[in-house]
Write a protein that holds these residues in place. Structure first.
Motif, PDB file in Angstrom:
ATOM      1  N   GLU A 209      37.197  16.861  25.986  1.00  0.00           N
ATOM      2  CA  GLU A 209      36.322  15.708  26.297  1.00  0.00           C
ATOM      3  C   GLU A 209      35.105  15.711  25.377  1.00  0.00           C
ATOM      4  O   GLU A 209      34.681  14.664  24.879  1.00  0.00           O
ATOM      5  N   GLU A 210      34.544  16.895  25.197  1.00  0.00           N
ATOM      6  CA  GLU A 210      33.357  17.066  24.351  1.00  0.00           C
ATOM      7  C   GLU A 210      33.670  16.613  22.920  1.00  0.00           C
ATOM      8  O   GLU A 210      32.899  15.878  22.303  1.00  0.00           O
ATOM      9  N   ALA A 211      34.805  17.046  22.412  1.00  0.00           N
ATOM     10  CA  ALA A 211      35.216  16.652  21.054  1.00  0.00           C
ATOM     11  C   ALA A 211      35.296  15.137  20.954  1.00  0.00           C
ATOM     12  O   ALA A 211      34.789  14.533  19.994  1.00  0.00           O
ATOM     13  N   GLN A 212      35.922  14.527  21.954  1.00  0.00           N
ATOM     14  CA  GLN A 212      36.086  13.069  21.916  1.00  0.00           C
ATOM     15  C   GLN A 212      34.744  12.347  21.958  1.00  0.00           C
ATOM     16  O   GLN A 212      34.551  11.352  21.272  1.00  0.00           O
ATOM     17  N   LYS A 213      33.801  12.905  22.746  1.00  0.00           N
ATOM     18  CA  LYS A 213      32.456  12.330  22.779  1.00  0.00           C
ATOM     19  C   LYS A 213      31.825  12.322  21.396  1.00  0.00           C
ATOM     20  O   LYS A 213      31.001  11.480  21.077  1.00  0.00           O
ATOM     21  N   HIS A 214      32.175  13.301  20.591  1.00  0.00           N
ATOM     22  CA  HIS A 214      31.639  13.390  19.229  1.00  0.00           C
ATOM     23  C   HIS A 214      32.546  12.704  18.217  1.00  0.00           C
ATOM     24  O   HIS A 214      32.445  12.945  17.022  1.00  0.00           O
ATOM     25  N   GLY A 215      33.447  11.874  18.719  1.00  0.00           N
ATOM     26  CA  GLY A 215      34.310  11.109  17.829  1.00  0.00           C
ATOM     27  C   GLY A 215      35.375  11.943  17.134  1.00  0.00           C
ATOM     28  O   GLY A 215      35.906  11.544  16.098  1.00  0.00           O
ATOM     29  N   CYS A 216      35.686  13.098  17.716  1.00  0.00           N
ATOM     30  CA  CYS A 216      36.687  13.973  17.087  1.00  0.00           C
ATOM     31  C   CYS A 216      37.963  13.999  17.929  1.00  0.00           C
ATOM     32  O   CYS A 216      37.943  13.741  19.135  1.00  0.00           O
ATOM     33  N   ALA A 217      39.079  14.343  17.268  1.00  0.00           N
ATOM     34  CA  ALA A 217      40.371  14.341  17.938  1.00  0.00           C
ATOM     35  C   ALA A 217      40.603  15.638  18.705  1.00  0.00           C
ATOM     36  O   ALA A 217      41.268  15.651  19.736  1.00  0.00           O
ATOM     37  N   GLN A 218      40.062  16.727  18.168  1.00  0.00           N
ATOM     38  CA  GLN A 218      40.353  18.050  18.710  1.00  0.00           C
ATOM     39  C   GLN A 218      39.147  18.946  18.542  1.00  0.00           C
ATOM     40  O   GLN A 218      38.233  18.640  17.781  1.00  0.00           O
ATOM     41  N   VAL A 219      39.249  20.086  19.186  1.00  0.00           N
ATOM     42  CA  VAL A 219      38.216  21.103  19.140  1.00  0.00           C
ATOM     43  C   VAL A 219      38.638  22.229  18.203  1.00  0.00           C
ATOM     44  O   VAL A 219      39.819  22.545  18.128  1.00  0.00           O
ATOM     45  N   LEU A 220      37.721  22.798  17.482  1.00  0.00           N
ATOM     46  CA  LEU A 220      37.991  24.074  16.820  1.00  0.00           C
ATOM     47  C   LEU A 220      37.356  25.150  17.689  1.00  0.00           C
ATOM     48  O   LEU A 220      36.153  25.112  17.972  1.00  0.00           O
ATOM     49  N   TRP A 221      38.188  26.090  18.127  1.00  0.00           N
ATOM     50  CA  TRP A 221      37.729  27.151  19.030  1.00  0.00           C
ATOM     51  C   TRP A 221      37.187  28.324  18.236  1.00  0.00           C
ATOM     52  O   TRP A 221      37.866  28.822  17.325  1.00  0.00           O
ATOM     53  N   LEU A 222      36.003  28.781  18.615  1.00  0.00           N
ATOM     54  CA  LEU A 222      35.479  30.026  18.063  1.00  0.00           C
ATOM     55  C   LEU A 222      35.795  31.159  19.037  1.00  0.00           C
ATOM     56  O   LEU A 222      36.118  30.909  20.209  1.00  0.00           O
ATOM     57  N   ASP A 223      35.694  32.380  18.577  1.00  0.00           N
ATOM     58  CA  ASP A 223      35.959  33.527  19.447  1.00  0.00           C
ATOM     59  C   ASP A 223      34.949  33.560  20.607  1.00  0.00           C
ATOM     60  O   ASP A 223      33.812  33.086  20.457  1.00  0.00           O
ATOM     61  N   GLY A 224      35.341  34.122  21.723  1.00  0.00           N
ATOM     62  CA  GLY A 224      34.506  34.121  22.922  1.00  0.00           C
ATOM     63  C   GLY A 224      33.427  35.184  22.915  1.00  0.00           C
ATOM     64  O   GLY A 224      32.530  35.164  23.760  1.00  0.00           O
ATOM     65  N   VAL A 225      33.495  36.120  21.992  1.00  0.00           N
ATOM     66  CA  VAL A 225      32.542  37.233  21.994  1.00  0.00           C
ATOM     67  C   VAL A 225      31.330  36.902  21.127  1.00  0.00           C
ATOM     68  O   VAL A 225      30.202  36.864  21.602  1.00  0.00           O
ATOM     69  N   GLU A 226      31.571  36.641  19.850  1.00  0.00           N
ATOM     70  CA  GLU A 226      30.449  36.389  18.940  1.00  0.00           C
ATOM     71  C   GLU A 226      30.235  34.909  18.657  1.00  0.00           C
ATOM     72  O   GLU A 226      29.247  34.536  18.032  1.00  0.00           O
ATOM     73  N   LYS A 227      31.164  34.063  19.084  1.00  0.00           N
ATOM     74  CA  LYS A 227      31.103  32.627  18.781  1.00  0.00           C
ATOM     75  C   LYS A 227      30.892  32.406  17.283  1.00  0.00           C
ATOM     76  O   LYS A 227      30.096  31.573  16.858  1.00  0.00           O
ATOM     77  N   ALA A 228      31.576  33.180  16.507  1.00  0.00           N
ATOM     78  CA  ALA A 228      31.364  33.145  15.058  1.00  0.00           C
ATOM     79  C   ALA A 228      32.683  33.028  14.305  1.00  0.00           C
ATOM     80  O   ALA A 228      32.709  32.525  13.193  1.00  0.00           O
ATOM     81  N   TYR A 229      33.776  33.486  14.902  1.00  0.00           N
ATOM     82  CA  TYR A 229      35.043  33.572  14.191  1.00  0.00           C
ATOM     83  C   TYR A 229      36.011  32.480  14.662  1.00  0.00           C
ATOM     84  O   TYR A 229      36.098  32.194  15.854  1.00  0.00           O
ATOM     85  N   ILE A 230      36.720  31.919  13.718  1.00  0.00           N
ATOM     86  CA  ILE A 230      37.625  30.802  14.002  1.00  0.00           C
ATOM     87  C   ILE A 230      38.896  31.303  14.676  1.00  0.00           C
ATOM     88  O   ILE A 230      39.481  32.294  14.234  1.00  0.00           O
ATOM     89  N   GLU A 231      39.327  30.628  15.744  1.00  0.00           N
ATOM     90  CA  GLU A 231      40.537  31.052  16.436  1.00  0.00           C
ATOM     91  C   GLU A 231      41.668  30.026  16.310  1.00  0.00           C
ATOM     92  O   GLU A 231      42.683  30.303  15.698  1.00  0.00           O
ATOM     93  N   GLU A 232      41.481  28.850  16.900  1.00  0.00           N
ATOM     94  CA  GLU A 232      42.548  27.850  16.873  1.00  0.00           C
ATOM     95  C   GLU A 232      41.936  26.451  16.810  1.00  0.00           C
ATOM     96  O   GLU A 232      40.715  26.287  16.890  1.00  0.00           O
ATOM     97  N   VAL A 233      42.793  25.454  16.725  1.00  0.00           N
ATOM     98  CA  VAL A 233      42.363  24.058  16.736  1.00  0.00           C
ATOM     99  C   VAL A 233      43.153  23.344  17.838  1.00  0.00           C
ATOM    100  O   VAL A 233      44.377  23.225  17.721  1.00  0.00           O
ATOM    101  N   GLY A 234      42.465  22.902  18.895  1.00  0.00           N
ATOM    102  CA  GLY A 234      43.165  22.253  20.011  1.00  0.00           C
ATOM    103  C   GLY A 234      44.238  23.194  20.532  1.00  0.00           C
ATOM    104  O   GLY A 234      43.944  24.339  20.875  1.00  0.00           O
TER     105      GLY A 234
END
Ligand SMILES: Cc1ncc(COP(=O)(O)O)c(C=O)c1O
Ligand SMILES: Cc1ncc(COP(=O)(O)O)c(C=O)c1O
Lengths: 356, 356
Positions: A209-234
Motif C-alpha cells: 500500500e505504501e509503495a502505491q501511495k508513492h506511485g510505485c508498483a512494488q516495494v524493495l525490501w531491505l534487511d530487517g536488522v540493519e535496514k541497509a541491505y537489499i533483499e527482494e522486490v515485492g
C-alpha cells in the motif's frame, strides 16, 4: 501410503474464459488434487476431485496459527500442443523446506510431481495457447486439526488448484517503479522469510500500500536488522547489472530461493556473464548509480519471469535506471526462459517436463 | 450495519465435559457468533448460529496469504453464578490494532463486546464453576475471498467460538524452565510481532520444539536485530523482580501488548512497587542474577494469568531463580488478578464486566 490416485470427474465442465480478460488468480479449473495427513497413516488418500469448497472446523489450526505453506508454478502449451511444466521438482523441494520450518510433515516430492502432472493432464484443455498465457499451479498445505493450543497440528490437507492466466505483459513489457521500504520489514534471519508460508504475505500488504501511495508498483525490501541491505522486490528476487557484472542478494536465511532466480543464475553462467551472489547495500547500489555503472535492474519470479525495474524511489532520491527502459540483458533472459518454458527454444538444462 | 443479532439456536445440545479432564482448546460449545464483510455493505449480518464447520473456497486468501487475526480472553463464573468478562474492550481494541497492520477492515469494538456478552449469555451453562476453570473466548477474522493475487482480500468473516477450559494449575503452581532462544526469531520491528496475526504463531513452533529438546517448557525470545534484548516468553509477556523493582520489556513494536501485562503494571503501581518498562538485555539480567538481585521472574498471559519462571537456560548457563520456587510477589499478583476475575476480590479498576 498408496500411490494410486483416485479420480472422480466433475459431472459438468465450466466454460473456459478468455484468459486475457481475466484478473490473475480469479478463475479455477474443474478439478483439484487433494490428500490428507494423520499421524497414524501419514499422507494418504491422494485423489483428484471436482473443484469445490472445503469444509473445516472453525477451530482449525490454519485459521488461528497460520500453519500453512504453498508453492507457485506454471504449465505452458507448446506450438505442438504438448503441455510443459518448468522445474516442478524444485517447487516440491522448496515445499519440503517450508514444511520443515513450519513443523508440517514432509511430502513425497517425486510422487507429487507425478500427481501434479496427472491433474494438469486431466485439465489439459484449460492450458491456454496464446503467447504469454499459462496455467498457474498452486499446491498448498493447511493445518486442519480443530485445536487452540499453540503447537503444530496433527492433521493436514494438501491441495493443488489450477488457474488459467493471461499474458503478464499483454500490453508489452513496461519497466516498473520500485519504492525502497524503510519502515516495514518482510523477513529477518531466524524467521520464515526463506519459506513460502502464508503469514509472510499478509505481513507484506501494508508496505505494498505504501509503495502505491508513492506511485510505485512494488516495494524493495531491505534487511530487517540493519535496514541497509537489499533483499527482494515485492514477491520477486532481484538482480542488478553493474559494470558488466550481475549481482543478486546472496541467500542469507531471510530471502526466498526463487526457482526463476536459480534459472537466471544458471543462464548467466552458461553465457559467461559474471554473476555474483553477495550482500548488496542500498548505499553500494546508489554509488553505482551515481558513477554511472548501474546498467540494469530486474525482478524475477514465476508470475512475470522477468520484471524490468525502471526506477527506484529511495527517500528523496529517484534513481532512473537505463533511462527507464528495459535493459537488453533483461530482455535476453526473458526471451530465453520464456522460450524454454514454451518449448520454442532448446532446453539444454533439462528444465521442462512434459505433463503427459 | 444493523446491530440486530439474529439468533438461531441449536436443535440439540452437546453433553458438557468434565473440564479438568480436557486438554485446552479441544472442546467447543453449541453456538458461535459470526458476521461478514463485503466492501459494499461493510460488516454485516451479525448472527449467533449452531457451532458448525465453515465452508470456504480452496482459493480463500486466508489459506494462501495468512490474512487472519485473533484474540483470546475468558469468562469466569462467580460464587453468585454471575458470569464475568475481564477487560473485553481491551481485546477488541487490540483486534483493531491487528486489523490495521494486516489490512483488514476495522470492527466496531463496542458492538462486538455486546455481541460476545450475548453469545456468552446464551452459552452460560458452559462456563464451568470449579476453581481455576473458565470459558475461553476466541474471536477471529479470516479473509475469505477466493483470489490468488498478493493483495488484501475484499471479503472477510468474523467468528467467535467458545471453549470451556480446566484449571491451568490443576496440580498446583509449578514454576517452569525457560530456554533462551538464540537462533529463531519471533518478531522484529517493522513486522507483525505487536499484533495477534496467525502467522506469528506457526513461525514459533520450531523454537518451542527446541525448548522442549532442552527440557524446557517455553522459549524466551530475544529481539531479532541484536539478539541481545529480552522480548517475551512463549506466548506471554515477561516480568523480572530485581532488587525490589519490577522490570518488563518496553513495548517496542515487536512485543505484543498483553492485557495481563497492562493489568500487572497497574496493580504494581497501585501497590507502590516501582515498575519499569525498559529495554532489558539478557546480559543485564545475568548480571542481576550473579550479584544476587534477581529475585523473581514470571510470564503473564490470559491462559495462565501468571506463570512463575523457575530457571532460565542460556547457552551453557542455568539461572535458577528464587531457588526454583514461585516468588511471593508473583503469587500475590496471581491471587489478586484471579480474585478480581472471579468476583471474589474487589475490582477497584472496573476491569470486570457482567455478561448478562
Ligand atoms: C517472496 C518471494 N520471493 C521470490 C519469489 C520468486 O520465486 P520463484 O522464482 O520460484 O517464483 C516468490 C514467488 O514466487 C516470492 O513469493
Ligand atoms: C505473543 C503473545 N504475547 C503475550 C500474550 C499475552 O497477552 P494477554 O495478556 O492479553 O493474554 C499473548 C497471548 O495472549 C501472546 O500471544
Amino acid at each position: 501410503m498408496s500411490y494410486e490416485i483416485e479420480v472422480t470427474l466433475a459431472e459438468s465442465r465450466k466454460a473456459k474464459p478468455n484468459v486475457n480478460e481475466l484478473a490473475f488468480g480469479t478463475c479455477f479449473t474443474d478439478h483439484m488434487f487433494m490428500m490428507d495427513y494423520t499421524p497414524e497413516t501419514g499422507w494418504h488418500h491422494p485423489r483428484i476431485v471436482p473443484y469445490a469448497p472445503i469444509s473445516l472446523d472453525p477451530a482449525a489450526v490454519v485459521f488461528h496459527y497460520g500453519q500453512a505453506v504453498f508453492e507457485g508454478m506454471k504449465a505452458y502449451r507448446t506450438k505442438e500442443d504438448k503441455i510443459l511444466l518448468f522445474r516442478p521438482e524444485k517447487n516440491m523441494e522448496r515445499l519440503n523446506l517450508s514444511n520443515e520450518r513450519l513443523s508440517i510433515p514432509p511430502v513425497n516430492e517425486t510422487f507429487l510431481v507425478e500427481a501434479i502432472k496427472k491433474l494438469v493432464s486431466i485439465e489439459k484443455e484449460w492450458v491456454p495457447a496464446d503467447e504469454g498465457t499459462s496455467l498457474y499451479i498452486r499446491p498448498f498445505i493447511i493445518a486442519t486439526e480443530p485445536y487452540l493450543g499453540v503447537r503444530p497440528a496433527r492433521t493436514y490437507t494438501f491441495i493443488v488448484i489450477l488457474s488459467p492466466v493471461g499474458a503478464y505483459y499483454a500490453e508489452g513489457i513496461n519497466p516498473v517503479s520500485i519504492y525502497v521500504e524503510n519502515n516495514y520489514v518482510r523477513a529477518v534471519k531466524g524467521g520464515t522469510g526463506h519459506t513460502k508460508t502464508s503469514g509472510n504475505y499478509a505481513a507484506s500488504f501494508k508496505a505494498q500500500e505504501e509503495a502505491q501511495k508513492h506511485g510505485c508498483a512494488q516495494v524493495l525490501w531491505l534487511d530487517g536488522v540493519e535496514k541497509a541491505y537489499i533483499e527482494e522486490v515485492g514477491s520477486m528476487n532481484v538482480f542488478f547489472k553493474v559494470n558488466g557484472e550481475v549481482w543478486t542478494p546472496a541467500l542469507n536465511g531471510s530471502i526466498l530461493a526463487g526457482v526463476t532466480r536459480d534459472s537466471v543464475i544458471q543462464l548467466l553462467k552458461e553465457w559467461n556473464i559474471p554473476v555474483k551472489e553477495k550482500r548488496i547495500s542500498i548505499e553500494e547500489l546508489y554509488a553505482a548509480y551515481t558513477d554511472g555503472t548501474l546498467e540494469e535492474a530486474f525482478g524475477t519470479g514465476t508470475a512475470a519471469v522477468i520484471s524490468p525495474i525502471g526506477s527506484l524511489k529511495w527517500n528523496d532520491k529517484n534513481l532512473v535506471i537505463n533511462g527507464g527502459e528495459s535493459g537488453s540483458l533483461s530482455m535476453k533472459i526473458y526471451d530465453t526462459i520464456c522460450g524454454i518454458q514454451t518449448g520454442e527454444k532448446e532446453d539444454p538444462f533439462g528444465w521442462t517436463v512434459e505433463a503427459e
